[in-house]
Every structure is written in structure tokens, then in C-alpha cells.
Design a protein around this motif. Structure first.
Motif, short mmCIF file in Angstrom:
data_model
loop_
_atom_site.label_atom_id
_atom_site.label_comp_id
_atom_site.label_asym_id
_atom_site.label_seq_id
_atom_site.Cartn_x
_atom_site.Cartn_y
_atom_site.Cartn_z
N LYS A 117 0.84 -1.21 0.00
CA LYS A 117 0.00 0.00 0.00
C LYS A 117 0.87 1.25 0.00
O LYS A 117 0.66 2.19 -0.73
N VAL A 146 -3.30 -0.05 9.58
CA VAL A 146 -3.25 1.41 9.49
C VAL A 146 -2.66 1.94 10.79
O VAL A 146 -3.06 1.54 11.88
N SER A 147 -1.70 2.86 10.68
CA SER A 147 -1.14 3.47 11.88
C SER A 147 -0.86 4.94 11.60
O SER A 147 -0.71 5.36 10.46
N ASP A 148 -0.78 5.72 12.67
CA ASP A 148 -0.56 7.16 12.57
C ASP A 148 0.93 7.43 12.54
O ASP A 148 1.63 7.22 13.52
N ILE A 186 -0.50 8.83 7.19
CA ILE A 186 -1.01 7.53 7.61
C ILE A 186 -0.14 6.45 6.98
O ILE A 186 0.11 6.47 5.77
N ALA A 240 -0.17 2.87 5.90
CA ALA A 240 -1.16 1.84 5.62
C ALA A 240 -0.49 0.65 4.97
O ALA A 240 0.22 0.80 3.97
N LEU A 291 -8.60 4.84 14.86
CA LEU A 291 -7.86 4.52 13.65
C LEU A 291 -7.82 3.00 13.50
O LEU A 291 -7.16 2.30 14.27
N ALA A 309 -8.71 -0.55 10.51
CA ALA A 309 -8.69 -0.95 9.11
C ALA A 309 -9.93 -0.51 8.36
O ALA A 309 -9.90 -0.35 7.14
N ASP A 368 -9.75 2.35 5.98
CA ASP A 368 -8.91 2.22 4.79
C ASP A 368 -9.62 1.36 3.74
O ASP A 368 -9.23 0.22 3.49
N ALA A 423 -7.09 3.84 -2.29
CA ALA A 423 -7.92 4.39 -1.21
C ALA A 423 -9.13 5.13 -1.78
O ALA A 423 -9.03 5.83 -2.80
N TYR A 437 -4.11 12.39 4.20
CA TYR A 437 -4.26 12.42 5.65
C TYR A 437 -4.23 13.88 6.12
O TYR A 437 -3.33 14.63 5.76
#
Length: 502
Positions: A46, A55-57, A62, A64, A144, A146, A149, A172, A246
């Protein structure tokens, strides 16, 4: 466009056939048994850099990535039958490339087009495509995960030499917006007044992650409330949000109080009849009104947060619109149950006896709205006209989930109430009725009792006259103001549910 073809390790199950009996060479061989074809494939990363989370910040972006044991839907067609394969991510390597495995019907022809949908739950139940944005973005949990996304791609399935050609990598479908607000539990986002996303945290917090559709140069408003019906709002013009991007914002949100002299204010709790001054925006936050109404003096915007109930006094609409030329707009993420008093509309005009009443336009852009007319009144539209003229303007539903039920003895679900003539003139009129394609669902029920003729359109004439403008549902005209079209007379005359148009 360059097409990347991915080749797979696959096993094609053996086809079996019965042999003819040695003593009877006229025995017809049995047809081959169609077995599923299992395919193992790879999906490109991705984003750059692998992670154990979907998904993480990443602070400014982001991150992904595919995650093991997640599922994609592979949508395809065999003959005229729509099919879906459940593709499991069996592994993710250090570069973020995912390996997926799925099985297609043995009757699948070579080079069958397919749609890749991530996650699996984002595909329509009938396998015809991707769920609409309204459905996918409804009631997010504000965290946050999945489900924010959502990705869609395209390809072709090979069965001669089992494989897959990915013509469009899953991309996305939404932007992700991190909003830092006062400590709140519920939040909704509107673009040009139309609800586009909402989120509810398990417990009050200051950070909301919300997936939103693309926004192009629109006025975006954010409303947040806590468990004690405290309310904050924020609005900014000319906002654009791009899918796959984002955004982080810590807007200065204005706390709303119950001062109706301000441009925006709130109503909360158990109250009596409320009058909304011309041009005001009001947030209804867990409001209860019995034997009263909410009356608009002119143009008004009502934003729904929490659960709200308004039951009108006799002859009154629960939500009374302003006069001719004004517009009432209802939006937000909460609910409204509006029940007209005897002869009044649920949302629209009061009854009128021996006179003239001219109401404005009604626009519903979001929320869960349940409107029921009092006896002879429409669910959404006009109240009764008794030896009188009762009118409302156009009725437009752009979003939300709406149920409208006409009152006993002649009210339409959406349209006009009954007209009753014993002398002089009795006329009940509404403008154009439009149900757009952005709604989650609209259910219209004609009145029971004495022959309410239409779920959408004209109420019972009863010696008087009825007038209705053009009726358009999902872009299709069913009534042009003089003649029904597309079998509209039967369609509109039944209690009918209109889902989102394809």
C-alpha cells in the motif's frame, strides 16, 4: 497504462468422468464436475515500509499496509451470475507485499474481469460492487482502524493458467481526518450542509479519526457533543479534501449555549414550544417536546445530535416550516421523531381552516428522521386544508434515513395532507418532490383509514383539489406534474421503500 501481470502457484483440481461399461459401450459418459480453482497471488505494498498494523498514525501521514488474516472480496461474474471470492491475506513480507489466496468457481472463463474490494465487508451483499459512501461512513467509532482504509482495484482472473492480472492496484476511496476537539463523545461532519461522516467514541475523548469522502471547495462544518449535551461547532469555507490523503486539524470550536439571539445555538432536554428566529442554526441535542412544536420564523437549519422527539399540539405541525420562499434544512447525525397533532404535518405546515397558509421548502440532508402526520396531515409536507388553501414549497431529500407516514384519513407520506370542502375552496398543494441518490433509505407510507391515495404525492381530495409538482426519485421522473411515468401511479400509490439508487 502499463499493466502488471502477476503469476501464481496454483493447483487445478482433477476433473473426473465416469468410464463406459465394458459390456455396454452405449452408456453416456457423465459430465465433468466443476471444481473450484484456488489461486495464490501477490498484492503490491500500500505504502513504503512494512508494519504489523493495517493502518497506523505516522505523525504527518497515515502508514497503511496489508495485514495477515485480513480479507478482500474478489467480485466477478460467471454467465449472468454475480460471484464473490473471499481472498485471505496469508502473509506480508518485509517490503509490505501481501500474498493472498482465494478460490473461484470452476466455471469461470479465462480473463474474467474482476473488482478487488478491501476490506471484504465493503462489498455489497449482492456482489454487484462497492457499498455506497453513505453506508460505509455511517457511525464510525472514531478510532484509527482498518475500516477507515477502504480500497478498490480492478483486474482479470486467468483460469487456463491460473493467475490474476491487476490492472488497477487497490486504491484508497476516502481521506482520513484526525480532529482534535474538546472532550466529546459524538461528532458529525457536513459539507455544504450535507452529512458526509459521523463518529461515536466508546467514551469521551479529544481525538477523532474520521474517514471522509472527497470534498472540493465546500463549506465544511463540524459539530461535537458530549454525554451531558454540551455542544461545540466549527465551520470553514472553501475546504478541499482528497482521497488517499491524511489531514490533521485542531480547530477552534465554539461552545454553543441556549441563547437564540446568536447565529448558532442549541436546544436540549425537555422543553416547551420553541421558536427558531429567521436565519438561525440550531443544534437539537436529546430534546423532548410534548404537545408543542418547533416553529421556524423564516430560513432555519436544524442539526440533529442524539435522540430528539417532538409531539405537536392539536392542529400543529411538530416541526413547522417558515413562510413561502423560506427553507428549512435538517441535517446531522442524530435522530428526530416528529409527530404532528391532529390535522397537522409531522414536518411542514399546520392545519388551516377557512383561510390561506403558505409554507416554504423542506430539505433533509442527514440524520434519521421519522415523521408522522396527524389525522389528515402529511408525514412531510402540508397539514389539512378545510375550506382553505394550504401549501408548501419543494421537498428535497439528499441524505439520511427517512421514514414518512401520512396521518389517518388522507395524508400522503411525503406530499400533501387532505383537502376537505364543504363550501368555497379547498386546495392542498406542494412543490416538486426530489429524492436524491445520496440517501441511505427513504420509506414512505400513505395514510390508513379513509383512502390516502399516494405514499408520495397528493393526499385525499375529499371534494377539494390537490396539486403536486414533479416527483423525481434517484434521477428518474415518476410524475411530471400532470402525468405518471415509469409505472409511477402503481409505484407511488403503494407503501414502498426507496433504497439508494444505483
Amino acid at each position: 497504462m502499463k499493466t502488471t501481470k502477476l503469476f501464481f502457484m496454483a493447483a487445478l483440481a482433477l476433473m473426473t468422468a465416469a468410464c463406459s461399461n465394458d459390456d455396454n459401450d452405449l452408456t453416456t459418459p457423465q459430465p465433468q464436475k466443476a471444481e473450484g480453482i484456488t489461486i495464490t497471488a501477490q498484492l503490491a505494498p500500500k505504502t513504503s515500509g512494512a508494519t504489523t498494523r493495517a493502518v497506523s498514525d505516522g505523525g504527518t501521514k497515515i502508514v497503511a499496509e496489508w495485514a495477515e488474516n485480513e480479507h478482500l472480496a474478489i467480485l466477478y461474474t460467471v454467465g449472468s451470475t454475480k460471484k464473490v471470492a473471499d481472498a485471505t491475506i496469508t502473509g506480508v513480507d518485509g517490503s509490505g507485499t501481501a500474498t493472498i489466496s482465494f478460490t473461484v468457481d470452476g466455471g469461470t472463463t479465462n480473463d474474467t474481469p474482476c473488482t478487488l474490494v478491501y476490506p471484504y465487508s465493503a462489498a455489497k451483499e449482492d456482489h454487484s460492487g462497492v457499498k455506497d459512501a453513505t453506508t460505509l461512513l455511517a457511525v464510525q467509532d472514531g478510532t484509527l482502524n482498518a475500516n477507515l482504509d477502504v480500497r478498490v482495484g480492478a483486474g482479470t482472473i486467468q483460469t487456463t493458467t491460473p493467475g490474476l492480472t491487476v490492472t488497477t492496484q487497490p486504491a484508497a476511496q476516502f481521506a482520513i481526518w484526525k480532529l482534535t476537539t474538546p472532550s466529546a463523545k459524538n461528532l458529525c461532519i457536513m459539507a455544504n450542509g450535507v452529512l458526509i461522516a459521523e463518529a461515536t467514541l466508546a467514551s469521551p475523548g479529544t481525538e477523532f479519526y474520521v474517514a471522509v469522502p472527497a470534498v472540493d471547495s465546500k463549506t465544511v462544518a463540524v459539530v461535537a457533543t458530549d454525554e451531558s449535551s454540551n455542544c461545540w461547532s466549527y465551520s470553514k469555507d472553501d475546504v478541499s479534501l482528497a482521497v488517499g490523503s491524511y489531514y490533521r486539524s485542531s480547530p477552534t470550536m465554539t461552545a454553543l449555549d441556549e441563547d437564540n439571539t446568536k447565529d448558532a445555538y442549541k436546544i436540549t432536554g425537555t422543553v416547551s414550544t420553541q421558536n427558531i428566529p429567521d436565519g438561525k442554526t440550531v443544534v437539537l441535542s436529546d430534546v423532548t417536546i410534548s404537545s408543542g412544536q418547533i416553529a421556524c420564523s423564516g430560513d432555519a437549519t436544524i442539526i440533529l445530535m442524539g435522540d430528539n422527539t417532538v409531539s405537536a399540539a392539536s392542529g400543529k405541525a411538530a416541526i413547522k416550516i417558515g413562510g413561502s420562499g423560506t427553507t428549512l434544512t435538517i441535517t446531522g447525525s442524530g435522530s428526530l421523531t416528529a409527530t404532528g397533532g391532529s390535522n397537522g404535518a409531522g414536518i411542514g405546515t399546520d392545519k388551516v381552516d377557512n383561510g390561506t397558509l403558505s409554507g416554504g421548502n423542506i430539505v433533509i440532508n442527514g440524520g434519521t428522521v421519522n415523521a408522522t402526520g396527524g389525522s389528515n396531515g402529511a408525514g412531510i409536507g402540508t397539514g389539512r386544508a378545510y375550506n382553505a388553501t394550504n401549501t408548501c414549497g419543494d421537498i428535497t431529500i439528499n441524505g439520511g434515513m427517512v421514514t414518512a407516514t401520512g396521518g389517518n384519513n388522507g395524508g400522503a407520506g411525503i406530499g400533501t395532507g387532505a383537502s376537505m370542502k364543504t363550501s368555497g375552496t379547498a386546495s392542498n398543494e406542494c412543490g416538486a418532490i426530489t429524492i436524491g441518490t445520496g440517501v441511505t433509505r427513504v420509506t414512505a407510507n400513505k395514510s390508513s383509514g379513509n383512502s390516502g391515495p399516494n405514499s408520495i404525492g397528493k393526499g385525499r381530495a375529499n371534494g377539494g383539489t390537490q396539486t403536486c409538482g414533479t416527483i423525481t426519485i434517484g434521477g428518474t421522473i415518476y410524475w411530471d406534474g400532470s402525468d405518471y411515468q415509469n409505472d409511477g401511479e402503481t409505484y407511488l400509490g403503494s407503501d414502498i421503500t426507496y433504497p439508494t439508487a444505483p
